[in-house]
Design an enzyme around this catalytic site. Structure first.
Site, PDB file in Angstrom:
ATOM      1  N   HIS A  50       0.849  -1.186   0.000  1.00 46.85           N
ATOM      2  CA  HIS A  50       0.000   0.000   0.000  1.00 46.85           C
ATOM      3  C   HIS A  50       0.889   1.243   0.000  1.00 46.85           C
ATOM      4  O   HIS A  50       2.104   1.149   0.204  1.00 46.85           O
ATOM      5  CB  HIS A  50      -0.937   0.012   1.210  1.00 46.85           C
ATOM      6  CG  HIS A  50      -0.228  -0.083   2.517  1.00 46.85           C
ATOM      7  ND1 HIS A  50      -0.196  -1.230   3.272  1.00 46.85           N
ATOM      8  CD2 HIS A  50       0.524   0.815   3.179  1.00 46.85           C
ATOM      9  CE1 HIS A  50       0.521  -1.018   4.352  1.00 46.85           C
ATOM     10  NE2 HIS A  50       0.982   0.215   4.319  1.00 46.85           N
TER      11      HIS A  50
HETATM   12  C1  T46 Z   1       2.966   0.749   6.803  1.00 43.75           C
HETATM   13  C2  T46 Z   1       3.727  -0.507   6.962  1.00 43.75           C
HETATM   14  C3  T46 Z   1       5.209  -0.264   7.019  1.00 43.75           C
HETATM   15  C4  T46 Z   1      -4.112  -0.518  13.511  1.00 43.75           C
HETATM   16  O1  T46 Z   1      -5.231  -0.720  14.037  1.00 43.75           O
HETATM   17  N1  T46 Z   1      -3.345   0.536  13.920  1.00 43.75           N
HETATM   18  C5  T46 Z   1      -2.126   0.802  13.378  1.00 43.75           C
HETATM   19  O2  T46 Z   1      -1.479   1.780  13.786  1.00 43.75           O
HETATM   20  C6  T46 Z   1      -1.637  -0.053  12.341  1.00 43.75           C
HETATM   21  C7  T46 Z   1      -0.294   0.219  11.686  1.00 43.75           C
HETATM   22  C8  T46 Z   1      -2.421  -1.108  11.948  1.00 43.75           C
HETATM   23  N2  T46 Z   1      -3.632  -1.346  12.535  1.00 43.75           N
HETATM   24  C9  T46 Z   1      -4.407  -2.532  12.140  1.00 43.75           C
HETATM   25  C10 T46 Z   1      -4.936  -2.499  10.715  1.00 43.75           C
HETATM   26  C11 T46 Z   1      -4.944  -3.969  10.324  1.00 43.75           C
HETATM   27  O3  T46 Z   1      -6.132  -4.565  10.766  1.00 43.75           O
HETATM   28  O4  T46 Z   1      -3.536  -3.658  12.200  1.00 43.75           O
HETATM   29  C12 T46 Z   1      -3.793  -4.566  11.144  1.00 43.75           C
HETATM   30  C13 T46 Z   1      -2.543  -4.815  10.315  1.00 43.75           C
HETATM   31  O5  T46 Z   1      -2.193  -3.618   9.591  1.00 43.75           O
HETATM   32  P1  T46 Z   1      -1.641  -3.649   8.095  1.00 43.75           P
HETATM   33  O6  T46 Z   1      -2.218  -4.782   7.366  1.00 43.75           O
HETATM   34  O7  T46 Z   1      -1.819  -2.280   7.496  1.00 43.75           O
HETATM   35  O8  T46 Z   1      -0.074  -3.922   8.376  1.00 43.75           O
HETATM   36  P2  T46 Z   1       1.148  -3.864   7.360  1.00 43.75           P
HETATM   37  O9  T46 Z   1       2.282  -4.496   8.072  1.00 43.75           O
HETATM   38  O10 T46 Z   1       0.781  -4.395   6.025  1.00 43.75           O
HETATM   39  O11 T46 Z   1       1.448  -2.293   7.153  1.00 43.75           O
HETATM   40  C14 T46 Z   1       1.937  -1.528   8.247  1.00 43.75           C
HETATM   41  C15 T46 Z   1       1.218  -0.175   8.347  1.00 43.75           C
HETATM   42  O12 T46 Z   1      -0.200  -0.389   8.374  1.00 43.75           O
HETATM   43  C16 T46 Z   1       1.529   0.760   7.203  1.00 43.75           C
HETATM   44  O13 T46 Z   1       1.100   2.063   7.517  1.00 43.75           O
HETATM   45  O14 T46 Z   1       3.428   1.715   6.203  1.00 43.75           O
HETATM   46  O15 T46 Z   1       3.329  -1.295   8.093  1.00 43.75           O
END
Ligand code: T46
Length: 134
Positions: A50
């Site tokens: 993303h």
């Molecule tokens: C990024 C990369 C480097 C939250 O509720 N609060 C938060 O602050 C974050 C980061 C995530 N979440 C929830 C949203 C999803 O349900 O945690 C779950 C996993 O998040 P996500 O699938 O977005 O995780 P990554 O590792 O794909 O991405 C993350 C960050 O979301 C993103 O901003 O830049 O790490």
């Protein structure tokens, strides 16, 4: 100019071991609103895929390693984060993917904004349209 902006943090070590201190507007070039960390990533799993509309972040592997791919719509670059004294600054409209997490990887991310799902661009074609307008 490289898409990947590396930040080197000063280790404050002594004979007991190491310590790194990250201060707002000193080591981290923005006001810090949120810290999260990714750990126990299953072997072979990749994350990210993303971009963000309005977010600055600094990412550091405090333990272990992972590969960070950044893509601005024109150029794709990858860096291995494998040191608790080396971070990357991610800002602007940049697609990111994280690959090759080591079993012990703890990826810490410091962010300029609170969590906001509406800030995410999760579709690569939409990302390209937005990135190529800027
Ligand atoms: C990024 C990369 C480097 C939250 O509720 N609060 C938060 O602050 C974050 C980061 C995530 N979440 C929830 C949203 C999803 O349900 O945690 C779950 C996993 O998040 P996500 O699938 O977005 O995780 P990554 O590792 O794909 O991405 C993350 C960050 O979301 C993103 O901003 O830049 O790490």
């Amino acid at each position: 100019m490289s898409l990947i902006k590396v930040l080197n943090f000063k280790p404050l070590g002594d004979d007991r071991g190491d310590l790194v201190a990250l201060e707002e507007l000193v080591d981290i070039p923005f006001a810090m609103k949120r810290v999260y960390y990714v750990f126990r990533t299953e072997r072979g799993v990749s994350r990210g895929f993303h971009a963000h509309k309005n977010l600055k972040q600094v990412a550091v592997c405090v333990t272990g390693s992972c590969d960070f791919l950044l893509d601005d719509g024109t150029t794709r670059e990858t860096i291995t984060l494998d040191s608790s004294t080396k971070g990357i600054l991610i800002e602007g409209i940049v697609w990111r993917e994280m690959h090759n997490f080591s079993d012990d990887c703890v990826l810490m991310v410091i962010a300029s904004e609170h969590y906001d799902e509406s800030d995410y661009i999760r579709n690569y074609d939409n990302f390209l349209k937005i990135a190529n307008k800027n």
